[in-house]
Design a protein around this motif. Structure first.
Motif, PDB file in Angstrom:
ATOM      1  N   GLN A  71      52.614  16.187   0.824  1.00  0.00           N
ATOM      2  CA  GLN A  71      52.701  17.563   1.298  1.00  0.00           C
ATOM      3  C   GLN A  71      53.245  18.472   0.178  1.00  0.00           C
ATOM      4  N   GLN A  72      54.293  17.975  -0.501  1.00  0.00           N
ATOM      5  CA  GLN A  72      54.881  18.779  -1.576  1.00  0.00           C
ATOM      6  C   GLN A  72      53.960  18.860  -2.788  1.00  0.00           C
ATOM      7  N   ARG A  73      53.354  17.708  -3.151  1.00  0.00           N
ATOM      8  CA  ARG A  73      52.425  17.737  -4.288  1.00  0.00           C
ATOM      9  C   ARG A  73      51.324  18.755  -4.041  1.00  0.00           C
ATOM     10  N   PHE A  74      50.933  18.897  -2.774  1.00  0.00           N
ATOM     11  CA  PHE A  74      49.834  19.809  -2.449  1.00  0.00           C
ATOM     12  C   PHE A  74      50.355  21.197  -2.050  1.00  0.00           C
ATOM     13  N   GLU A  75      51.625  21.397  -2.322  1.00  0.00           N
ATOM     14  CA  GLU A  75      52.288  22.692  -2.117  1.00  0.00           C
ATOM     15  C   GLU A  75      52.065  23.259  -0.714  1.00  0.00           C
ATOM     16  N   ASN A  76      52.142  22.362   0.271  1.00  0.00           N
ATOM     17  CA  ASN A  76      52.087  22.751   1.690  1.00  0.00           C
ATOM     18  C   ASN A  76      50.833  23.518   2.113  1.00  0.00           C
ATOM     19  N   ARG A  77      49.771  23.425   1.312  1.00  0.00           N
ATOM     20  CA  ARG A  77      48.558  24.187   1.653  1.00  0.00           C
ATOM     21  C   ARG A  77      47.992  23.788   3.018  1.00  0.00           C
ATOM     22  N   LEU A  78      48.180  22.515   3.415  1.00  0.00           N
ATOM     23  CA  LEU A  78      47.624  22.064   4.700  1.00  0.00           C
ATOM     24  C   LEU A  78      48.722  21.862   5.747  1.00  0.00           C
ATOM     25  N   GLY A  79      49.901  22.403   5.488  1.00  0.00           N
ATOM     26  CA  GLY A  79      51.026  22.236   6.416  1.00  0.00           C
ATOM     27  C   GLY A  79      51.506  20.795   6.417  1.00  0.00           C
ATOM     28  N   LYS A  80      52.045  20.373   7.556  1.00  0.00           N
ATOM     29  CA  LYS A  80      52.581  19.005   7.657  1.00  0.00           C
ATOM     30  C   LYS A  80      51.464  17.985   7.514  1.00  0.00           C
ATOM     31  N   MET A  81      51.733  16.916   6.762  1.00  0.00           N
ATOM     32  CA  MET A  81      50.699  15.892   6.554  1.00  0.00           C
ATOM     33  C   MET A  81      51.219  14.534   7.003  1.00  0.00           C
ATOM     34  N   LYS A  82      50.280  13.714   7.546  1.00  0.00           N
ATOM     35  CA  LYS A  82      50.694  12.411   8.089  1.00  0.00           C
ATOM     36  C   LYS A  82      49.674  11.329   7.718  1.00  0.00           C
ATOM     37  N   LEU A  83      50.189  10.260   7.145  1.00  0.00           N
ATOM     38  CA  LEU A  83      49.325   9.150   6.731  1.00  0.00           C
ATOM     39  C   LEU A  83      48.667   8.484   7.944  1.00  0.00           C
ATOM     40  N   ILE A  84      47.335   8.221   7.834  1.00  0.00           N
ATOM     41  CA  ILE A  84      46.664   7.433   8.883  1.00  0.00           C
ATOM     42  C   ILE A  84      46.264   6.129   8.214  1.00  0.00           C
ATOM     43  N   GLY A  85      46.646   5.034   8.799  1.00  0.00           N
ATOM     44  CA  GLY A  85      46.206   3.726   8.262  1.00  0.00           C
ATOM     45  C   GLY A  85      46.884   3.366   6.954  1.00  0.00           C
ATOM     46  N   LYS A  86      46.142   2.575   6.172  1.00  0.00           N
ATOM     47  CA  LYS A  86      46.750   1.976   4.972  1.00  0.00           C
ATOM     48  C   LYS A  86      46.501   2.815   3.717  1.00  0.00           C
ATOM     49  N   ARG A  87      47.271   2.489   2.666  1.00  0.00           N
ATOM     50  CA  ARG A  87      46.978   3.029   1.334  1.00  0.00           C
ATOM     51  C   ARG A  87      46.292   1.919   0.536  1.00  0.00           C
ATOM     52  N   TYR A  88      45.307   2.267  -0.259  1.00  0.00           N
ATOM     53  CA  TYR A  88      44.565   1.277  -1.058  1.00  0.00           C
ATOM     54  C   TYR A  88      44.677   1.684  -2.525  1.00  0.00           C
ATOM     55  N   SER A  89      44.647   0.700  -3.416  1.00  0.00           N
ATOM     56  CA  SER A  89      44.702   1.098  -4.829  1.00  0.00           C
ATOM     57  C   SER A  89      43.547   0.503  -5.618  1.00  0.00           C
ATOM     58  N   TYR A  90      43.073   1.267  -6.587  1.00  0.00           N
ATOM     59  CA  TYR A  90      41.950   0.842  -7.443  1.00  0.00           C
ATOM     60  C   TYR A  90      42.319   1.106  -8.897  1.00  0.00           C
ATOM     61  N   PRO A  91      42.197   0.084  -9.765  1.00  0.00           N
ATOM     62  CA  PRO A  91      42.443   0.347 -11.193  1.00  0.00           C
ATOM     63  C   PRO A  91      41.330   1.235 -11.742  1.00  0.00           C
ATOM     64  N   LEU A  92      41.680   2.186 -12.587  1.00  0.00           N
ATOM     65  CA  LEU A  92      40.641   3.107 -13.068  1.00  0.00           C
ATOM     66  C   LEU A  92      40.087   2.650 -14.417  1.00  0.00           C
ATOM     67  N   VAL A  93      38.974   1.958 -14.332  1.00  0.00           N
ATOM     68  CA  VAL A  93      38.280   1.474 -15.524  1.00  0.00           C
ATOM     69  C   VAL A  93      36.818   1.901 -15.399  1.00  0.00           C
ATOM     70  N   ALA A  94      36.365   2.703 -16.354  1.00  0.00           N
ATOM     71  CA  ALA A  94      34.952   3.108 -16.335  1.00  0.00           C
ATOM     72  C   ALA A  94      34.165   2.124 -17.203  1.00  0.00           C
ATOM     73  N   VAL A  95      32.944   1.847 -16.772  1.00  0.00           N
ATOM     74  CA  VAL A  95      32.143   0.822 -17.455  1.00  0.00           C
ATOM     75  C   VAL A  95      30.713   1.331 -17.656  1.00  0.00           C
ATOM     76  N   TYR A  96      30.196   1.139 -18.854  1.00  0.00           N
ATOM     77  CA  TYR A  96      28.787   1.490 -19.097  1.00  0.00           C
ATOM     78  C   TYR A  96      28.131   0.322 -19.820  1.00  0.00           C
ATOM     79  N   ALA A  97      27.155  -0.309 -19.185  1.00  0.00           N
ATOM     80  CA  ALA A  97      26.493  -1.472 -19.797  1.00  0.00           C
ATOM     81  C   ALA A  97      25.684  -1.025 -21.017  1.00  0.00           C
ATOM     82  N   ASN A  98      25.754  -1.814 -22.091  1.00  0.00           N
ATOM     83  CA  ASN A  98      25.046  -1.434 -23.328  1.00  0.00           C
ATOM     84  C   ASN A  98      23.539  -1.398 -23.124  1.00  0.00           C
ATOM     85  N   LYS A  99      23.032  -2.212 -22.224  1.00  0.00           N
ATOM     86  CA  LYS A  99      21.649  -2.059 -21.780  1.00  0.00           C
ATOM     87  C   LYS A  99      21.585  -2.418 -20.292  1.00  0.00           C
ATOM     88  N   PHE A 100      20.592  -1.910 -19.617  1.00  0.00           N
ATOM     89  CA  PHE A 100      20.495  -2.137 -18.168  1.00  0.00           C
ATOM     90  C   PHE A 100      19.513  -3.248 -17.836  1.00  0.00           C
TER      91      PHE A 100
END
Ligand SMILES: Cc1cc2nc3c(=O)[nH]c(=O)nc-3n(C[C@H](O)[C@H](O)[C@H](O)COP(=O)(O)OP(=O)(O)OC[C@H]3O[C@@H](n4cnc5c(N)ncnc54)[C@H](O)[C@@H]3O)c2cc1C
Length: 397
Positions: free
Chosen positions: A253-282
């Protein structure tokens, strides 16, 4: 008497993620004999669990999914529209603003949860007897030569085909097995994703906030609900992932500077490592990469699945052309045509996305000035803005 002759297929697809399933559906009407091999169970494919990924889809993706009979199977109530998008840079009050009204369309794009796309894509395959879905079995290796492809499974079975297609994720082991190198860009960051309810309506507006040291994306879901993506340096992510719920709610809520008012988590949090990949040939002999196995994008520009679907569509189109003109469906000419088309579309997007991420996660002063200038350019130089909006709303290939 039992023989050791391998079962024979025209096309074998490794991986029944969204790209592999959509590709199978693309080819379903051709009558080709197709095997799709997936290490997850059929139960999971039929009812994939939420994975925190809410996918922003372009108009072209919506059109392709509609043609594949996948779109109508996604409940309407689960599809939300993206009417506006706002991009913020640090504490600067300046906002780069995209509005669908400037495009003549009623939305810039659509939001659908990844598990619903997977579920709908799986359901469409049930009616086709030419598609064998083999689940709970891993492909251990593949080998191809000028006449055929061989696929070995962890259960000891061997299959033979004219063309092997790998859709086994950005960390594809089959790509490596086929000797195709890939460039990887490790951002040393993690994306934490979740859904949140909020007090105020989002007005179908997406926000991308590039704060220093972190980025926050808020994407509209049906009702007063949004998909949240926080990207943080890998070392700082555990704290946010495990933060006590009420603290997490306040934090976002604070990171988003209260633009959407009160915020509440639904369900779980998931995490993904950020690695971009481009195959040298397809492609290589009787072998092609599609989906993330070909191009694994950073999620900031929301192109990953859009490109994956496009790769499936382009390759299927080339296979259908080959069938029409009596060409071998695994020929190097056909594969070259696919590769050249998909590289032309994907490489500029891949390079531009990585450059944007690097620029917006660099904290040195020149980078801050450049990104502020870029936002202003984006707003005032009409061709730049139009090019971005066209990319989202175009519905032709
Ligand atoms: C946080 C986040 C947000 C995103 N947001 C967007 C967005 O807004 N818009 C967008 O377009 N894209 C987005 N993406 C990208 C999108 O999720 C991916 O591009 C897409 O899911 C990739 O699909 P895929 O089928 O290529 O690979 P995957 O989904 O990785 O599927 C690969 C499949 O292959 C199977 N498999 C792997 N190896 C084997 C083997 N050896 N044998 C048998 N099976 C195997 C796996 O079990 C899996 O089912 C986002 C991604 C993330 C992480």
């Amino acid at each position: 008497m039992q023989t050791n002759t391998p079962a024979n297929y025209d096309v074998i697809i490794v991986g029944a993620g969204p790209a592999g399933l959509c590709f199978a559906r693309e080819l379903a009407g051709t009558g080709l004999k197709i095997a799709v091999i997936e290490k997850l169970s059929e139960k999971v494919l039929a009812n994939p669990p939420q994975d925190g990924r809410d996918i922003a889809l372009t108009h072209l993706s919506e059109k392709i999914l509609r043609e594949l009979d996948i779109w109508p199977r996604i409940p309407k109530s689960e599809i939300s529209l993206l009417k506006e998008a706002k991009i913020l840079n640090g504490a600067s009050p300046y906002v780069l603003h995209f509005d669908c009204r400037e495009t003549g369309k009623d939305t810039l794009g659509f939001m659908v949860s990844n598990h619903l796309i997977r579920k709908a894509a799986y359901e469409t395959l049930a009616d086709f007897s030419n598609i064998d879905l083999m689940t709970k079995v891993e492909v251990t290796s593949t080998a191809t030569n000028s006449t055929s492809g061989i696929v070995r499974l962890a259960n000891g079975k061997t299959l033979e085909c004219s063309l092997v297609v790998a859709a086994d994720s950005r960390f594809s082991t089959i790509r490596r097995n086929q000797g195709i190198p890939a460039s990887m860009h490790d951002f040393s960051r993690v994306a934490i994703v979740c859904q949140m309810e909020h007090e105020k309506p989002h007005n179908e507006t997406a926000f991308e906030c590039f704060y220093y040291g972190q980025t926050l994306a808020i994407l509209p879901l049906p009702g007063n609900k949004s998909s949240i993506i926080i990207t943080l340096p890998a070392g700082a992510s555990e704290e946010v992932l495990n933060m006590e719920k009420s603290m997490f709610n306040k934090d976002i809520q604070q990171r988003f500077e209260n633009r959407l008012g009160k915020m509440k988590l639904i369900g779980k949090r998931y995490s993904y490592p950020l690695v971009a990949v481009y195959a040298n040939k397809f492609v290589t002999t009787r072998f092609a990469l599609i989906g993330d196995a070909a191009v694994g994008m950073h999620p900031v520009t929301a192109h990953g699945f859009n490109l994956g679907l496009r790769s499936a569509h382009t390759l299927a189109d080339e296979i259908k052309t080959a069938l029409n003109i009596g060409e071998d469906i695994g020929s190097s000419e056909m594969l070259e045509r696919y590769q050249s088309k998909h590289r032309r579309i994907s490489l500029p997007l891949y390079l531009a996305t990585n450059a944007i991420v690097d620029l917006y996660t660099t904290e040195i002063l020149p980078a801050r000035i450049v990104r502020d200038t870029m936002l202003r350019l984006g707003n005032h130089v009409l061709p730049v803005k139009r090019a971005i909006m066209n990319l989202l709303t175009e519905s032709h290939l």
